[in-house]
Design a protein around this motif. Structure first.
Motif, short mmCIF file in Angstrom:
data_model
loop_
_atom_site.label_atom_id
_atom_site.label_comp_id
_atom_site.label_asym_id
_atom_site.label_seq_id
_atom_site.Cartn_x
_atom_site.Cartn_y
_atom_site.Cartn_z
N LEU A 189 0.82 -1.21 0.00
CA LEU A 189 0.00 0.00 0.00
C LEU A 189 0.86 1.27 0.00
O LEU A 189 0.58 2.23 -0.72
CB LEU A 189 -0.93 0.00 1.22
CG LEU A 189 -2.07 -1.02 1.21
CD1 LEU A 189 -2.71 -1.11 2.58
CD2 LEU A 189 -3.10 -0.64 0.16
N ARG A 198 -8.58 -5.76 -3.31
CA ARG A 198 -8.33 -6.93 -2.46
C ARG A 198 -7.61 -8.02 -3.24
O ARG A 198 -6.74 -8.70 -2.70
CB ARG A 198 -9.64 -7.44 -1.88
CG ARG A 198 -10.22 -6.53 -0.80
CD ARG A 198 -11.60 -6.99 -0.35
NE ARG A 198 -12.10 -6.17 0.73
CZ ARG A 198 -12.68 -4.97 0.55
NH1 ARG A 198 -12.78 -4.47 -0.68
NH2 ARG A 198 -13.13 -4.28 1.59
N ASP A 215 -9.35 -8.35 4.73
CA ASP A 215 -9.96 -7.34 5.60
C ASP A 215 -9.51 -7.52 7.05
O ASP A 215 -9.23 -6.54 7.75
CB ASP A 215 -11.49 -7.42 5.52
CG ASP A 215 -12.02 -7.00 4.16
OD1 ASP A 215 -11.29 -6.33 3.41
OD2 ASP A 215 -13.17 -7.36 3.85
N ILE A 217 -5.95 -6.26 7.48
CA ILE A 217 -5.90 -4.79 7.47
C ILE A 217 -6.38 -4.23 8.80
O ILE A 217 -5.79 -3.27 9.34
CB ILE A 217 -6.74 -4.23 6.31
CG1 ILE A 217 -6.12 -4.60 4.96
CG2 ILE A 217 -6.88 -2.71 6.44
CD1 ILE A 217 -4.79 -3.94 4.66
N ARG A 234 -4.11 -1.88 11.18
CA ARG A 234 -4.53 -0.57 11.69
C ARG A 234 -4.46 -0.53 13.22
O ARG A 234 -4.00 0.46 13.81
CB ARG A 234 -5.97 -0.27 11.26
CG ARG A 234 -6.14 0.20 9.82
CD ARG A 234 -7.52 0.78 9.69
NE ARG A 234 -7.80 1.24 8.35
CZ ARG A 234 -8.73 0.71 7.57
NH1 ARG A 234 -9.45 -0.32 8.00
NH2 ARG A 234 -8.94 1.19 6.36
N ILE A 254 -4.27 4.49 6.28
CA ILE A 254 -4.85 3.44 5.45
C ILE A 254 -6.35 3.69 5.33
O ILE A 254 -7.09 3.59 6.31
CB ILE A 254 -4.58 2.05 6.03
CG1 ILE A 254 -3.07 1.79 6.12
CG2 ILE A 254 -5.25 0.97 5.17
CD1 ILE A 254 -2.72 0.48 6.79
N GLU A 255 -6.78 3.99 4.13
CA GLU A 255 -8.17 4.33 3.86
C GLU A 255 -8.89 3.16 3.19
O GLU A 255 -8.36 2.54 2.27
CB GLU A 255 -8.24 5.56 2.96
CG GLU A 255 -9.64 5.98 2.56
CD GLU A 255 -9.66 7.12 1.57
OE1 GLU A 255 -10.76 7.56 1.19
OE2 GLU A 255 -8.56 7.56 1.16
N THR A 256 -10.10 2.87 3.64
CA THR A 256 -10.94 1.86 3.00
C THR A 256 -11.83 2.51 1.96
O THR A 256 -12.51 3.51 2.25
CB THR A 256 -11.83 1.15 4.04
OG1 THR A 256 -11.01 0.54 5.03
CG2 THR A 256 -12.69 0.09 3.37
N TYR A 290 -8.23 -0.69 -0.83
CA TYR A 290 -7.59 0.14 0.19
C TYR A 290 -6.58 1.09 -0.46
O TYR A 290 -6.03 0.80 -1.53
CB TYR A 290 -6.88 -0.73 1.22
CG TYR A 290 -7.82 -1.59 2.03
CD1 TYR A 290 -8.44 -1.10 3.17
CD2 TYR A 290 -8.08 -2.91 1.65
CE1 TYR A 290 -9.29 -1.89 3.93
CE2 TYR A 290 -8.95 -3.70 2.39
CZ TYR A 290 -9.55 -3.18 3.52
OH TYR A 290 -10.41 -3.97 4.25
N TYR A 306 -3.26 3.94 0.64
CA TYR A 306 -2.38 4.55 1.64
C TYR A 306 -2.26 6.03 1.32
O TYR A 306 -1.87 6.42 0.20
CB TYR A 306 -1.00 3.90 1.64
CG TYR A 306 -0.08 4.47 2.70
CD1 TYR A 306 -0.06 3.93 3.98
CD2 TYR A 306 0.76 5.55 2.43
CE1 TYR A 306 0.76 4.44 4.96
CE2 TYR A 306 1.58 6.07 3.41
CZ TYR A 306 1.58 5.52 4.67
OH TYR A 306 2.39 6.04 5.64
#
Length: 233
Positions: free
Chosen positions: A170, A180, A200, A203, A207, A220-222, A228, A230
């Motif tokens: 990421l 994914r 998931d 991740i 986090r 880290i953004e979903t 995902y 970065y």
């Protein structure tokens, strides 16, 4: 020769799996409960381990928690075929993979080899490409693949092999989305199938570890339904 620890209260599994692994060239240590395994690990940590979840004295979940306090060695959980809760909880606690009982011993051998290969790629100078082997700095994040070390704002973060590879994938291209499927390709061998829930869970665990050193961590953004990303901070 890699040393594999098998921890299961089923002696038939210990006997048959250890024979298979030894035939494949591994050195195998067997334990029939978590406490016995932990006592041995405190003296000498194996290269990786396979834990059953439900065991007397100390179950696999408790054993994993204690191991993760001092080691990022790869761990595979053996789970009952219908217990998805155990699989998700195990991954969130820091397991690298899981195999459902009853299982193919060939499948277990391939999962073990895949994890060991990934560990070697991180640890060996000759494994990664020159670009991948360099220390990577992204804002407050520093990753050293050759030492398997991660710091955030100068504070050490202990990651498993899987977590390290996902974060590295990421952070290599901040702002770009990784699906994914792309993350599965990074973290798992082509011969190993995992589902979206596995990525998931890793991740979420990643986090959580970052927020233990920085409660404000949000790099880290979903992107729901996509993957995902970065975001460099």
């Amino acid at each position: 020769m890699s040393r594999i620890a098998l921890v299961d209260d089923d002696r038939n599994i210990l006997t048959s799996v250890s024979m298979t692994l030894e035939a494949e060239g591994f050195e195998v240590e067997t334990y029939n409960d978590g406490q016995a395994a932990l006592d041995a690990f405190n003296k000498r940590m194996p290269d990786m381990a396979v834990f059953d979840i439900k065991m007397p004295r100390m179950d696999g979940m408790d054993l994993l928690q204690r191991v993760r306090r001092k080691s990022a060695m790869p761990v595979i959980f053996l789970t009952s075929k219908d217990d998805e809760i155990d699989e998700v909880l195990g991954l969130r606690m820091g397991a690298d993979d899981y195999v459902k009982k009853p299982f193919s011993q060939r499948l277990l051998v391939e999962r073990i080899r895949a994890l060991l290969r990934r560990q070697e790629v991180i640890a060996a100078d000759a494994g990664p490409s020159p670009e991948e082997s360099k220390t990577m700095v992204r804002g407050q994040l520093t990753m050293d693949p050759l030492r398997h070390s991660v710091t955030w704002k100068g504070l050490d973060v202990s990651l498993t092999v899987t977590e390290f590879l996902l974060l590295q994938a990421l952070a290599q291209r901040p702002g770009f989305v990784k699906s994914r499927d792309q993350l599965m390709d990074v973290a798992y061998d082509d011969q190993v199938y995992v589902d979206d829930r596995t990525i998931d869970s890793h991740i979420k665990r990643l986090r959580k570890k970052m927020r233990q050193v920085d409660p404000e961590f949000s790099a880290i953004e979903t992107l729901y339904g996509i993957g995902y990303r970065y975001n460099e901070e």
